[in-house]
Design a protein around this motif. Structure first.
Motif, PDB file in Angstrom:
ATOM      1  N   GLN A 164      -9.895  -1.159   5.363  1.00  0.00           N
ATOM      2  CA  GLN A 164     -10.495   0.163   5.112  1.00  0.00           C
ATOM      3  C   GLN A 164     -10.759   1.043   6.405  1.00  0.00           C
ATOM      4  O   GLN A 164     -10.460   2.078   6.502  1.00  0.00           O
ATOM      5  CB  GLN A 164     -11.785   0.170   4.049  1.00  0.00           C
TER       6      GLN A 164
ATOM      7  N   ASP B 134      -4.705   9.764   3.736  1.00  0.00           N
ATOM      8  CA  ASP B 134      -3.993   9.528   5.102  1.00  0.00           C
ATOM      9  C   ASP B 134      -2.642   9.727   5.099  1.00  0.00           C
ATOM     10  O   ASP B 134      -2.172  10.514   5.816  1.00  0.00           O
ATOM     11  CB  ASP B 134      -4.138   8.110   5.599  1.00  0.00           C
ATOM     12  N   ARG B 135      -2.031   9.506   3.892  1.00  0.00           N
ATOM     13  CA  ARG B 135      -0.520   9.358   3.993  1.00  0.00           C
ATOM     14  C   ARG B 135      -0.088  10.815   3.546  1.00  0.00           C
ATOM     15  O   ARG B 135       0.977  11.411   3.903  1.00  0.00           O
ATOM     16  CB  ARG B 135       0.110   8.397   3.090  1.00  0.00           C
TER      17      ARG B 135
ATOM     18  N   LEU C  33      -9.342   1.257  -1.035  1.00  0.00           N
ATOM     19  CA  LEU C  33      -8.271   1.487  -0.255  1.00  0.00           C
ATOM     20  C   LEU C  33      -7.068   2.530  -0.415  1.00  0.00           C
ATOM     21  O   LEU C  33      -6.555   3.182   0.109  1.00  0.00           O
ATOM     22  CB  LEU C  33      -7.824   0.206  -0.134  1.00  0.00           C
TER      23      LEU C  33
ATOM     24  N   VAL D 253      -7.655   2.340   8.118  1.00  0.00           N
ATOM     25  CA  VAL D 253      -7.213   3.770   7.455  1.00  0.00           C
ATOM     26  C   VAL D 253      -8.400   4.696   7.830  1.00  0.00           C
ATOM     27  O   VAL D 253      -7.950   5.921   7.969  1.00  0.00           O
ATOM     28  CB  VAL D 253      -7.102   3.767   5.953  1.00  0.00           C
TER      29      VAL D 253
ATOM     30  N   HIS E 153      -5.835   5.501   1.722  1.00  0.00           N
ATOM     31  CA  HIS E 153      -4.380   5.447   1.971  1.00  0.00           C
ATOM     32  C   HIS E 153      -3.680   6.753   1.568  1.00  0.00           C
ATOM     33  O   HIS E 153      -2.831   7.319   2.300  1.00  0.00           O
ATOM     34  CB  HIS E 153      -3.598   4.021   1.416  1.00  0.00           C
TER      35      HIS E 153
ATOM     36  N   GLN F 202      -5.073   1.330  15.946  1.00  0.00           N
ATOM     37  CA  GLN F 202      -5.051   2.667  15.316  1.00  0.00           C
ATOM     38  C   GLN F 202      -6.216   3.732  15.762  1.00  0.00           C
ATOM     39  O   GLN F 202      -5.884   4.612  15.790  1.00  0.00           O
ATOM     40  CB  GLN F 202      -5.485   2.451  13.754  1.00  0.00           C
TER      41      GLN F 202
ATOM     42  N   ARG G 242       0.874  -1.158  -0.078  1.00  0.00           N
ATOM     43  CA  ARG G 242      -0.233   0.053   0.131  1.00  0.00           C
ATOM     44  C   ARG G 242       0.903   1.348   0.051  1.00  0.00           C
ATOM     45  O   ARG G 242       0.598   2.508  -0.620  1.00  0.00           O
ATOM     46  CB  ARG G 242      -0.974   0.000   1.193  1.00  0.00           C
TER      47      ARG G 242
ATOM     48  N   SER H 206      -7.544   6.215  11.071  1.00  0.00           N
ATOM     49  CA  SER H 206      -6.489   7.147  11.015  1.00  0.00           C
ATOM     50  C   SER H 206      -6.813   8.589  10.508  1.00  0.00           C
ATOM     51  O   SER H 206      -6.462   9.632  10.995  1.00  0.00           O
ATOM     52  CB  SER H 206      -5.292   6.692  10.030  1.00  0.00           C
TER      53      SER H 206
END
Length: 880
Positions: free
Chosen positions: A554, A528-529, A521, A557, A525, A588, A487, A560
């Protein structure tokens, strides 16, 4: 070998003293003092340079001992030639003899010091160089007085033959050293061989350049004093070589006797108490002060003689030993090259410089004698300034010698502007290793963010305008990565594509975020990243809908993203997920609860520090919570009734908070009874120190270092008593003690790192624990110089003790520790280390000692359950 080296220096300086008295008496008695004498110093500098070239050629072909033997044989041959030449009594012979004597006076002792560098390490040199120097000083005194009496015994030419016999004895000493060295283990090399010439070696090193400057300026100052001395000497004993020989010899003998007293009573003490840096400053400061007397008394006879005595006494004792110490951190091969160049060239250039300065003022000396004192003062002040800088360089050199040898090699990183980088990136994008692909994506993204790359190849890799098709060559390799199984790689690829073509790729992400279905997803991601504030693109109501329909990956994430959005309406879902049996989701969600920074959640997060599965997540959550959690964290840390596992997790949290208040609590936690809490607090402070200076000075940590030092002495005392253990409990105790001894040394170095210059204690620890003897000695020397006062007296024996018996003696002297079995074990039972305490209880169980049994009974009230349980077992099974 120390005795033989001392004997060598005794004979070397004896021959130098005799020859100096003779050459000066012959020259001043038959030629006299005029402009030619300063000119000989200049000629001597030129001849010395040529001599070093010859010496360098020999050094590349023969060993150090062999070169010394060849040199002594050559000196004996030239002495025999001068024995016949001096009978002609012509001025050119006396001039040649004066120049040759100047080379002899430097070369013979220099040979011995060069040999010493190969025989001794830094700490051995600090201990033995004063002894070797004392042998040379006593030899110089004996040679001076011998010259005084020999002036009445016959022709001066006969003294040359006597010097030949001294040189023959020195050859015998060198042959004995060769036999002893071949039978002993060789001293580890301090570096690799170098083929550079002395000039390139000296100028190529800032350290050696400053050392050469110090020697040059000291030689210039000494030369001015020496010429003033010979000027007033020739005026007082005009045309009488016997009187000059007697006065010169007696003065040399007296100076060396005083030097011996300084060497025996002062040199080692000054080096141990103040270090090399302060010892180097003593002579230039003394000469600068003494030069004021020459200015006041117009360079009359006795003030000049007094300054000559001051210079001679300190130069051959404290100054000589201190300067020789400066060569120790250098590799033996480089030291050989550098010392030959510095002592035979830089020193003689200093002579020439001093002689030139003397020539400038010599014409005015008769009218203004005080100008001689001014010249000495100017030279001494320059010498003092250069020496101060050299003292700092010595510390830096010690540190760099450790840093270079113990640091891991730097990781090789390819850069986009390097040749072949484009092909390397394309190859990395097609790699099967996820880490390699991710690194290549990061490099491409960095180039896009910087707005350009310096080389054409890298620019063509990144920017389509250099390509006929309008697309960069990496695009076809990056687009398939959107489906990568990793990911992180897929999200990094999407991030790169969004940055390159935002309209195309960001539109798809925006559409996915507005729909009722849970986004892919990869999209989640990426948000989030790589999106700084995902709350600008996501609605809380929509996220709550997704939370009920999301798959497990899912949901992780989404948890987060909820933490980054910080919307209160999301908290019930997050807390519900914390209770989930799916551990990744629960962890998380716990971190995201901390990101909301609700003070009511602090206790909820602290409770999860006690659980193994949630410990790391709770720590991250409390760090994200920020300083508002600090008061409650400190309360738990100091409360002995709280769970010990929870308390031990708090120091890393305080370190991550990074506030001044958190630092204060970490320093206070160093004194907490539990050793794990104290050590984690210490490690946390070390991490803070690597990024910024602490708000606390040396005084804040000195009591703690004294406590750790005492613990170390107690452990080594206990380890010595255990001896050759046969009982299984005692073998276990000895193993535990040895582990704690190593741990204690690490704690001491970590404590020093809190206030010493950054990196000094760290690199010293790596050097001290290495198998390289030279690195270990350099590490001890660096710490020895850095720490002062009572702390120095306490810690240095820990590093320098050669065996457990010597360590025990230091412990008795410093802390009054007992060597009796029962007393040692009774004191050891006061340790705060629960595992070590259990091992001690098990070991003393069968000793049938009432005193020890009483101490074990006290352990029934210990704070640690393992210690209480062990004490109960020991008392039940105590020997009758």
């Amino acid at each position: 070998m120390a005795f033989l080296m001392t004997l060598y220096f005794f004979l070397a300086m004896a021959s130098v003293s005799i020859l100096k008295s003779l050459q000066n008496a012959l020259y001043l008695g038959f030629v006299g003092f005029d402009w030619r004498l300063p000119g000989l110093y200049i000629v001597l500098a030129i001849v010395s340079g040529l001599g070093v070239l010859l010496y360098r050629r020999l050094a590349s072909r023969h060993s150090r001992l062999t070169i010394n033997l060849i040199t002594l044989a050559a000196l004996i041959a030239t002495l025999i030639l001068f024995y016949f030449a001096l009978s002609y009594q012509t001025s050119w012979v006396y001039m040649a003899f004066y120049i040759w004597g100047g080379i002899f006076s430097v070369l013979v002792p220099t040979q011995g010091w060069l040999l010493s560098y190969e025989l001794y390490t830094t700490r051995e040199a600090k201990r033995l160089f004063a002894v070797l120097g004392t042998g040379g000083i006593l030899g110089g005194a004996g040679g001076g007085y011998y010259a005084y009496f020999a002036a009445d015994w016959g022709a001066p030419e006969g003294i040359l033959i006597q010097i030949c016999f001294v040189l023959l004895i020195m050859q015998g000493v060198l042959l004995a050293l060769r036999r002893r060295r071949s039978s002993a283990a060789p001293n580890p090399a301090r570096g690799s061989a170098s083929s550079d010439g002395f000039l390139k070696t000296i100028l190529g090193s800032q350290y050696l350049s400053h050392l050469a400057a110090v020697v040059l300026l000291s030689a210039a100052t000494t030369t001015i004093i020496d010429l003033l001395y010979k000027w007033v000497l020739e005026e007082r004993f005009e045309g009488d070589p016997d009187q000059i020989t007697r006065f010169f010899g007696s003065l040399l003998g007296t100076m060396f006797i005083i030097s011996a007293l300084v060497q025996l009573l002062g040199t080692s003490r000054i080096l141990r108490a103040f270090g090399v840096g302060v010892a180097l400053l003593v002579l230039p400061a003394a000469v600068a002060t003494g030069s004021l007397a020459l200015i006041v008394f117009a360079a009359s006879f006795w003030p000049v003689v007094g300054l000559k005595i001051l210079d001679g006494c300190l130069r051959s004792s404290l100054q000589k030993t201190s300067v020789e110490m400066l060569y120790i951190p250098i590799s033996s091969e480089r030291a050989t090259i550098a010392k030959g160049g510095i002592d035979l060239v830089a020193f003689r250039i200093g002579d020439a410089l001093g002689a030139s300065l003397f020539l400038l003022v010599s014409s005015l000396l008769m009218a203004f004698p005080w100008l001689g004192g001014v010249a000495v003062l100017v030279a001494a002040l320059l010498w003092f300034a250069a020496t101060r800088r050299m003292a700092r360089e010595y510390l830096d050199k010690l540190r760099r010698s450790l840093e270079v040898r113990v640091s891991p090699p730097p990781r090789k990183m390819f850069r986009l502007h390097e040749a072949g980088a484009g092909e390397a990136l394309l190859e990395a994008l097609r790699s099967e290793r996820s880490a390699k692909v991710h690194f290549a994506l990061q490099q491409l993204m960095r180039s896009l963010s910087n707005g350009g790359a310096p080389a054409l190849e890298s620019s063509e890799m990144v920017y389509p305008r250099f390509q006929p098709t309008g697309e960069p060559p990496w695009l076809s390799s990056v687009e398939p990565l959107l489906g990568h199984q990793n990911r992180e790689v897929a999200a990094a690829a999407l991030h790169l594509l969004v940055s390159h073509q935002p309209k195309k790729y960001w539109k798809k992400i925006r559409v996915d975020c507005q729909g009722a279905e849970v986004p892919e997803l990869l999209c989640l991601h990426y948000l989030d990243r790589y999106v700084k504030n995902p709350g600008h693109h996501l609605r809380p109501e929509r996220v709550l809908e997704w939370a009920h329909r999301a798959s497990p990956p899912q949901a992780v994430v989404l948890a987060s993203l909820m933490g980054k959005m910080k919307d209160p309406m999301l908290m019930p879902v997050l807390k519900g997920w914390v209770a989930s049996l799916r551990r990744p989701l629960a962890r998380q969600a716990l971190v995201s609860v901390g990101r909301h920074r609700d003070p009511a959640d602090v206790d909820f997060l602290i409770q999860h520090l006690a659980l193994r599965w949630s410990r790391n997540a709770a720590r991250r959550a409390l760090i994200a919570h920020g300083e508002t959690a600090l008061p409650r964290l400190v309360e738990v840390l100091k409360n002995e009734e709280e769970d010990l596992g929870v308390r031990r997790e708090i120091p890393p949290i305080l370190a991550a908070l990074g506030t001044p208040a958190a630092q204060e609590e970490l320093v206070a936690a160093l004194y907490i009874y539990d050793p794990v809490i104290a050590f984690r607090s210490l490690k946390s402070l070390n991490k803070i120190r690597t990024k910024a200076d602490l708000r606390f000075g040396e005084d804040s940590f000195l009591p703690l270092l004294q406590i750790w030092a005492r613990e170390h002495y107690e452990l080594t005392n206990l380890n010595r008593l255990l001896g050759q253990c046969r009982e299984s409990e005692e073998r276990l105790l000895r193993k535990a003690v040895r582990e704690r001894i190593g741990w204690g040394v690490e704690k001491i170095f970590r404590g020093l790192e809190l206030f010493l210059p950054p990196g000094d204690a760290y690199f010293s620890y790596l050097g001290f624990t290495s198998d390289d003897k030279v690195l270990r000695e350099n590490a001890i020397e660096l710490i020895d110089i850095r720490i002062k006062g009572e702390l120095r007296q306490t810690l240095i024996p820990i590093f320098t003790a050669r065996n457990s018996k010597e360590m025990q003696q230091h412990g008795q002297r410093i802390f009054g520790l007992s060597s009796e079995y029962e007393k040692v074990f009774s004191d050891a039972l006061f340790t705060a280390d629960p595992w070590l305490k259990c091992c001690i209880i098990a070991a003393v169980r069968s000793k049938n000692s009432d005193a020890l049994k009483a101490r074990v009974e006290q352990s029934l009230e210990d704070f640690h359950p393992l210690v209480r349980e062990t004490a109960q077992w020991a008392l039940r099974t105590w020997a009758a």
